[in-house]
Write a protein that holds these residues in place. Sequence first.
Motif, PDB file in Angstrom:
ATOM      1  N   SER A   6      96.521  84.769  76.335  1.00 39.44           N
ATOM      2  CA  SER A   6      96.054  83.525  76.935  1.00 39.44           C
ATOM      3  C   SER A   6      96.327  82.404  75.945  1.00 39.44           C
ATOM      4  O   SER A   6      96.290  82.620  74.725  1.00 39.44           O
ATOM      5  CB  SER A   6      94.566  83.586  77.275  1.00 39.44           C
ATOM      6  OG  SER A   6      93.820  83.731  76.095  1.00 39.44           O
ATOM      7  N   SER A   7      96.637  81.258  76.456  1.00 36.98           N
ATOM      8  CA  SER A   7      96.871  80.120  75.574  1.00 36.98           C
ATOM      9  C   SER A   7      96.530  78.832  76.323  1.00 36.98           C
ATOM     10  O   SER A   7      96.747  78.740  77.535  1.00 36.98           O
ATOM     11  CB  SER A   7      98.324  80.092  75.123  1.00 36.98           C
ATOM     12  OG  SER A   7      98.462  79.215  74.025  1.00 36.98           O
ATOM     13  N   SER A   8      95.999  77.882  75.589  1.00 38.80           N
ATOM     14  CA  SER A   8      95.627  76.618  76.232  1.00 38.80           C
ATOM     15  C   SER A   8      96.533  75.491  75.744  1.00 38.80           C
ATOM     16  O   SER A   8      97.140  75.579  74.666  1.00 38.80           O
ATOM     17  CB  SER A   8      94.171  76.290  75.930  1.00 38.80           C
ATOM     18  OG  SER A   8      94.007  76.049  74.559  1.00 38.80           O
ATOM     19  N   ASN A  58     103.645  80.689  74.584  1.00 43.28           N
ATOM     20  CA  ASN A  58     102.596  80.842  73.560  1.00 43.28           C
ATOM     21  C   ASN A  58     101.642  81.974  73.917  1.00 43.28           C
ATOM     22  O   ASN A  58     101.182  82.729  73.056  1.00 43.28           O
ATOM     23  CB  ASN A  58     101.787  79.548  73.416  1.00 43.28           C
ATOM     24  CG  ASN A  58     102.578  78.441  72.760  1.00 43.28           C
ATOM     25  OD1 ASN A  58     103.636  78.686  72.173  1.00 43.28           O
ATOM     26  ND2 ASN A  58     102.091  77.213  72.863  1.00 43.28           N
ATOM     27  N   SER A  59     101.354  82.098  75.205  1.00 41.91           N
ATOM     28  CA  SER A  59     100.425  83.126  75.662  1.00 41.91           C
ATOM     29  C   SER A  59     100.977  84.531  75.399  1.00 41.91           C
ATOM     30  O   SER A  59     100.223  85.461  75.087  1.00 41.91           O
ATOM     31  CB  SER A  59     100.158  82.917  77.157  1.00 41.91           C
ATOM     32  OG  SER A  59      99.365  83.932  77.662  1.00 41.91           O
ATOM     33  N   LEU A 112     102.441  85.482  72.919  1.00 43.19           N
ATOM     34  CA  LEU A 112     102.274  85.827  71.497  1.00 43.19           C
ATOM     35  C   LEU A 112     100.872  86.351  71.193  1.00 43.19           C
ATOM     36  O   LEU A 112     100.580  86.779  70.094  1.00 43.19           O
ATOM     37  CB  LEU A 112     102.534  84.590  70.634  1.00 43.19           C
ATOM     38  CG  LEU A 112     103.941  84.020  70.714  1.00 43.19           C
ATOM     39  CD1 LEU A 112     104.000  82.646  70.082  1.00 43.19           C
ATOM     40  CD2 LEU A 112     104.927  84.957  70.036  1.00 43.19           C
ATOM     41  N   VAL A 113      99.996  86.270  72.181  1.00 44.23           N
ATOM     42  CA  VAL A 113      98.614  86.717  71.982  1.00 44.23           C
ATOM     43  C   VAL A 113      98.448  88.067  72.668  1.00 44.23           C
ATOM     44  O   VAL A 113      98.781  88.215  73.847  1.00 44.23           O
ATOM     45  CB  VAL A 113      97.626  85.683  72.584  1.00 44.23           C
ATOM     46  CG1 VAL A 113      96.198  86.182  72.523  1.00 44.23           C
ATOM     47  CG2 VAL A 113      97.757  84.354  71.861  1.00 44.23           C
ATOM     48  N   GLY A 114      97.957  89.045  71.930  1.00 42.30           N
ATOM     49  CA  GLY A 114      97.822  90.396  72.498  1.00 42.30           C
ATOM     50  C   GLY A 114      96.406  90.902  72.442  1.00 42.30           C
ATOM     51  O   GLY A 114      96.003  91.540  71.470  1.00 42.30           O
ATOM     52  N   ASN A 115      95.625  90.613  73.465  1.00 43.18           N
ATOM     53  CA  ASN A 115      94.251  91.104  73.532  1.00 43.18           C
ATOM     54  C   ASN A 115      94.152  92.250  74.530  1.00 43.18           C
ATOM     55  O   ASN A 115      95.017  92.434  75.392  1.00 43.18           O
ATOM     56  CB  ASN A 115      93.299  89.979  73.954  1.00 43.18           C
ATOM     57  CG  ASN A 115      93.032  89.006  72.815  1.00 43.18           C
ATOM     58  OD1 ASN A 115      92.847  89.421  71.680  1.00 43.18           O
ATOM     59  ND2 ASN A 115      93.045  87.718  73.109  1.00 43.18           N
ATOM     60  N   ARG A 121      84.459  89.104  81.038  1.00 43.33           N
ATOM     61  CA  ARG A 121      85.466  89.727  80.170  1.00 43.33           C
ATOM     62  C   ARG A 121      84.847  90.792  79.262  1.00 43.33           C
ATOM     63  O   ARG A 121      85.335  91.927  79.180  1.00 43.33           O
ATOM     64  CB  ARG A 121      86.120  88.626  79.306  1.00 43.33           C
ATOM     65  CG  ARG A 121      87.102  89.165  78.306  1.00 43.33           C
ATOM     66  CD  ARG A 121      87.677  88.015  77.482  1.00 43.33           C
ATOM     67  NE  ARG A 121      88.567  88.509  76.456  1.00 43.33           N
ATOM     68  CZ  ARG A 121      89.110  87.752  75.527  1.00 43.33           C
ATOM     69  NH1 ARG A 121      88.879  86.468  75.503  1.00 43.33           N
ATOM     70  NH2 ARG A 121      89.912  88.275  74.618  1.00 43.33           N
TER      71      ARG A 121
END
Lengths: 522, 472
Positions: B89-91, B110-111, B113-116, B345
């Motif tokens: 997720s990216s804002s 950008n999102s 690149l985020v791994g949750n 979540r």
Amino acid sequence: MSGKRIEFPKHLQKIRTLMPKLLNILEIGHEEEWYSFIWLEELKAINCVAAVNQSSSESMDRGLVLRVLIDGQNFERATNILSEESLITLTRDFRSELEMKFSKTTSKSYRPCSWKDEDRSLLGDDILDQIVGDTTSKTEVHFSPKCQHNPFDSKIEKLSEQCNSTRKEFLKSSKEIVEAHSEYKELADIKSMIRQNIVTHVFVDREKNMSQTLPITLAYTMGMTQTGQTARCISGGLGGLEIAKHSTEDKLEVTKRSLQLANAKKLIPGRYQVISGPDVTGVIAHEAFGHTQEGDTWMKGRSIAKGLHEAKTKVGNEQASIVNHPNMFSMEDFAYGSNGSYFFDHEGQLGRPQQILDKGILSTPMTDLTSSMRLNVPRTANGKRESWRRPLMTRQTNTYFTPGDKTVEELISMVKDGYLARWASGGMEDPKGGSLTAGTAYLEEIKEGKLTGEVYLGPSGGHVELSDPVFTLLDRIIAKSKSTNANDIPENKFGGCGKYHKEGVPAGCGGPYILWESINCG
Amino acid sequence: MSQSDQKTLILSQDKLLPNLRDALNKIKSKYGQQFYAWKLNVLHYESRQSLMICNDKNTLEQYQNRNVLDHSYQIVVYTNHSEPKLMGSSSFNIDPLNNLEDQIDKTYQNSLLVGNKPWKLPTKINKDYEKVLTCDPIIKDDLNSAHNNMISEINESISSLDGVKVNSLELYTNLQTTYFETSEGFNGQKDNSDIYFEMAIEKLPLPNTQEILKYKKAISIEDANLSSFIKETSDEAMSISETIVPKTSSNLNIIIDGEAISSLLTKLTGHLNAGREYEKSPFMKKGDSILSTDKISGSDSINLTLDPTTPVMALSTPFTSEGMSPVKANVIKDNIVTNQLIHERIAQYLSKEPNYILGNIILDLGDLSKTELIDSVEECIEILSFSSLLINPNTLTWSSEIKLGKMFKNGKLVSMVKGGVISGDIKINLTNFKLSNQEVKVNEIAGGFDEAKGYVGPSHMLIQSGIKVVGE
């Protein structure tokens, strides 16, 4: 610093070209009674966090302020609706409103300083090198620090890669320490963050049209134990990504120190001999006669310093010297400034260093335009605002104690029974009452001139507050460490200030290691 | 959008929205399932800001007057990517003057690149949004008039003060409308008002070295009640006499006010957030005691409810940040946690049922008046103001210098107190305390260095356990 200066961002040229027109709409015909300027600021921010929960964000915030000073009162309209049409309408409406309100004025307008009349003696090479040729009121002058990596080329991929790699490396290191020491339990998490803010300001008044691009880069990593104890490291300041690098010492702080803190002893409250490191020294400088020497605090009758300055009262010993230094672009052995540095303030005043406390004697205060006029004291480059959304006040830039003549080892050897305080944890001052408190995350024990390796938390298991009346404290400086910087500028840490509790702005603070005769610790 | 449109502002009809929505859906189609979802936020904020000083006759002079208009857009892009599946997720704060698709595409990249750990965004609301009063209708109706009327009220109150010198004042009146919309079909709008008033005042004659600096933060003009606040602050300034530094002690009794109670309990309830359990930070779960040792006989107990519907309070809201309808619930009963705060979540991460609990702290009142609290102990210090109350959100320990206090012995005021460092541990402090029977409201809007706080509860708390002070 080697590298290139950052050019003025092309995407802002259109609005910069509009700004002198807006100024004309606002004040033409009123120059004798009004003083106006137009202020544009843009903040481009990228941010990445590596932790149990990862995140990234990118933002662009841009706003413009119209300022008019009439009869000692400042009026502002601030907006982020920046189309030419809406700005022209806003400016015309604002002028009409002020004309209705001030059909007559009682005083002449403020006369801004032209390029020709600027005193160039204290501006320093970083400013003078960028004022090229014969500058006039129409010359667009741009300032920026030198950077190896152009911040406008920074990509979030790079930030993500760097903070993920830092987290991985630090976690591995902490696991190795835990395996080697049975008394430690695995850390709950290590959080690593990189943030880059690129701030561009444009200032236009009837004498100057200037801009500055300030890249502020920060790497922050924190280790947390399962019981909630934390240790952190911070790298960065005014520069590109090249300055956001942690050292081996930083790694040990986040990994080993946080593990140690889980088992730390609690301090018995009392007075102790203390050596403050640059981080804590800086907070003391900022709180001691930083806030008290802010011109608006003087102007409101809220500072004890005005009377003390006028009476030439000594408020500290010969070692008590503090500097306000906006145009600081190198410090100690770093070829960059802190995040509190800039070329001009938010009212277009060029930065110059100022000694606000000299061997215990107070100078005139740091000022913004309003406080300088009302107090009839020299103007300094300390007019700042949190953002275009907030009012302008007198604020600190970089505040530091001047260095001394000892090495850190010599200072430690002078302590029989005391503590070293290296990591700051907040601070607060009472400008009227003359007291201050500076927090430190923990204390390192010193016995018989040597660090014992023991660390102490506060009496209740939190951080430690160092607190004393300012005069008492400043009279108890025994010795200070020396600086390796050619201009005798000690290290200033990445920091921020909330002017008591709000209006957050970047503010570097620092100084040498200082040995204090005693401080109340609790 | 001009500054006069606020009364009728419907942000779902914002002119940029159709284009922004189209651009989001276009980029979503371009990347298929990997572009999981989006959320957009529109914010419209107006502020009137007046900074004032007073002359020797307590006549106000405004030296800075500001009108601020902020109209902005933000998006959040959620992605499903990688194998095994991760969620990103990216804002991004949208620049309306630049190409929208480029900005959305960048946010998508950008999102990635985020791994949750993956979670499913809610597609159905838990219950309809309740109508919650989050804004003072007077401020919403006419921000300028509301602000100017308060300036007149301040002027009048200041001019009637005797024996004091007002040094400076600040008044900010703010009005914010926010709208959100998600690709999963949720949307909502709310208005928030807030008032910030600050006053620095000292007792005559001058010069002296004591000053009272007080803040009033409120959502409504009625709650701000500036005339009363000015009078109370002036009375406090008049009561200042010579101060002493407290003696070093390991077991001091103190009395703190509603603002400090609210700060301590806000940090305490933070430990009930199930997100802390997932992040392995210190946390409390259902059935846990909030105390670290046994309760001392005779102590009051904490009975605390979170309520998102209390009118004109800082933490009142019709929807959560996930777009769900927030739930009112008791979270601590007789010092035992009755509910964790579990949102969508984290519920999925921890395999728990979401309960969507959040809101303002509602704390049961005690039995004694403030005077009776003071009389109930041999000696205590009433903390009028902390220099800077820093509470560690992880360890729940706290400390501060005493900026100003009153020392009482056997119910009688014996001296004013200034200086000395005081510290405590909330989980120990709450083993022995008493609450007053008078109710106050505390509101704090998030911003600067402070998190949002909403508190309705006792005006004072006497703490008799775990307070340490270093002074003389």
